[in-house]
Design an enzyme around this catalytic site. Structure first.
Site, PDB file in Angstrom:
ATOM      1  N   LYS A  83      56.520  20.201  16.185  1.00  0.00           N
ATOM      2  CA  LYS A  83      55.088  20.437  16.135  1.00  0.00           C
ATOM      3  C   LYS A  83      54.508  19.859  14.847  1.00  0.00           C
ATOM      4  O   LYS A  83      54.919  18.795  14.411  1.00  0.00           O
ATOM      5  CB  LYS A  83      54.808  21.934  16.289  1.00  0.00           C
ATOM      6  CG  LYS A  83      55.222  22.464  17.671  1.00  0.00           C
ATOM      7  CD  LYS A  83      54.670  23.856  17.934  1.00  0.00           C
ATOM      8  CE  LYS A  83      54.975  24.292  19.356  1.00  0.00           C
ATOM      9  NZ  LYS A  83      54.332  25.599  19.669  1.00  0.00           N
ATOM     10  N   ILE A  84      53.552  20.546  14.241  1.00  0.00           N
ATOM     11  CA  ILE A  84      52.845  19.988  13.099  1.00  0.00           C
ATOM     12  C   ILE A  84      53.535  20.357  11.792  1.00  0.00           C
ATOM     13  O   ILE A  84      54.135  21.428  11.659  1.00  0.00           O
ATOM     14  CB  ILE A  84      51.371  20.460  13.085  1.00  0.00           C
ATOM     15  CG1 ILE A  84      50.538  19.620  12.116  1.00  0.00           C
ATOM     16  CG2 ILE A  84      51.276  21.953  12.742  1.00  0.00           C
ATOM     17  CD1 ILE A  84      49.039  19.785  12.305  1.00  0.00           C
ATOM     18  N   ILE A 157      63.178  19.308  10.221  1.00  0.00           N
ATOM     19  CA  ILE A 157      63.773  18.179  10.929  1.00  0.00           C
ATOM     20  C   ILE A 157      62.999  17.936  12.218  1.00  0.00           C
ATOM     21  O   ILE A 157      62.709  18.869  12.965  1.00  0.00           O
ATOM     22  CB  ILE A 157      65.257  18.441  11.255  1.00  0.00           C
ATOM     23  CG1 ILE A 157      66.066  18.549   9.966  1.00  0.00           C
ATOM     24  CG2 ILE A 157      65.830  17.332  12.151  1.00  0.00           C
ATOM     25  CD1 ILE A 157      67.514  18.918  10.170  1.00  0.00           C
ATOM     26  N   GLY A 169      63.109  12.004  11.086  1.00  0.00           N
ATOM     27  CA  GLY A 169      64.232  12.574  10.362  1.00  0.00           C
ATOM     28  C   GLY A 169      63.945  13.919   9.743  1.00  0.00           C
ATOM     29  O   GLY A 169      63.654  14.885  10.439  1.00  0.00           O
ATOM     30  N   CYS A 187      55.243  23.851  11.883  1.00  0.00           N
ATOM     31  CA  CYS A 187      56.198  23.723  12.994  1.00  0.00           C
ATOM     32  C   CYS A 187      55.881  24.683  14.134  1.00  0.00           C
ATOM     33  O   CYS A 187      56.728  24.948  14.987  1.00  0.00           O
ATOM     34  CB  CYS A 187      57.627  23.922  12.506  1.00  0.00           C
ATOM     35  SG  CYS A 187      58.103  22.758  11.211  1.00  0.00           S
TER      36      CYS A 187
END
Length: 258
Positions: A83-84, A157, A169, A187
């Site tokens: 997500k963000i 990640i 990555g 996230c």
């Protein structure tokens, strides 16, 4: 030979490392795609890009509208998973552009990256590990000096695999100013926080300090020289109702996953 000790890479040639310094997100993304196109055709070498970004939000494919900045700050939509998140100064970003061994196993690849970062953080003296169902490197929740600290992520990640080649990555918060995360749901996880090496260790930990260790650990993990081991953190919850009504101390429930 077990899968944990096999190389995650298709090629036996050494990984090349490029130190890009501070570089705009789009410029680094262009470099990723250039290298990935070469590796998909078995041209060039696997490359680990190490860099910092100016402050920027990037949104993975699973980002929900409510996860985005509350202040209207622009966001770059990208093709990675997750997500963000926020990138910015004081955060070491690594993009391993790697042609993966066959059969391609994305989960195994992510576990290799997690293992590398867990090893680096542990060697610095930080107790950390994985959380079941959540990628990245996490510190367990704790009650410290009268303050409840939820589970918090020190490294994120998010990857994409295209034509057998991994892009995007990890990011490791070194001495980042973490206020960049305040305007988003990092996230997409609402019940946890973010932290940095500097905050946890009580001293300034720079990108320059950890870069050699991160480089060595990522290369070793991808080449199978750093085996993936169980590092699931202890899950701790704070029962505020019990703390407020039956005792002056908090009540903890611990569950060990893994």
């Amino acid at each position: 030979m077990s899968s944990a000790t096999q190389s995650a890479r298709f090629s036996p040639s050494p990984i090349s490392v490029e130190h890009l310094g501070t570089i705009g997100y789009v410029d680094a993304w262009d470099r990723q795609r250039e290298l990935a196109a070469e590796r998909a055709e078995n041209v060039g070498t696997d490359t680990l890009l190490l860099l910092e970004h100016p402050a920027v939000y990037t949104a993975g494919r699973r980002t929900e509208p409510e996860d985005r900045p509350t202040d209207g700050t622009p966001v770059i939509d990208v093709d990675r998973g997750g997500k963000i998140t926020w990138h910015g100064p004081g955060q070491l970003v690594g993009y391993p552009i790697v042609k993966l061994a066959e059969p391609v196993d994305v989960v195994r690849y992510v576990r290799r990256l997690e293992q590398a970062l867990i090893t680096v953080c542990t060697d610095l003296g930080i107790v950390c590990g994985r959380v079941d169902g959540r990628s990245g490197v996490w510190l367990p929740a704790s009650f410290d000096n009268g303050q409840w600290l939820p589970e918090r992520k020190v490294a994120a990640i998010g990857v994409r695999v295209q034509r057998g080649v991994a892009l995007h990555g990890f990011s490791l918060n070194c001495n980042s100013v973490l206020t960049g995360f305040d305007a988003i749901i990092p996230c997409g996880i609402r019940d946890a926080g973010v932290t940095s090496l500097s905050r946890e260790l009580g001293r300034d930990v720079t990108v320059e300090e950890v870069t050699p260790a991160v480089t060595a650990a990522v290369v070793a993990a991808l080449d199978g020289e750093l085996p993936v081991t169980e590092h699931d953190i202890e899950r701790v919850t704070f029962d505020s109702a019990a703390a407020g009504t039956t005792s002056s101390a908090p009540t903890f429930t611990t569950v060990q996953y893994g």
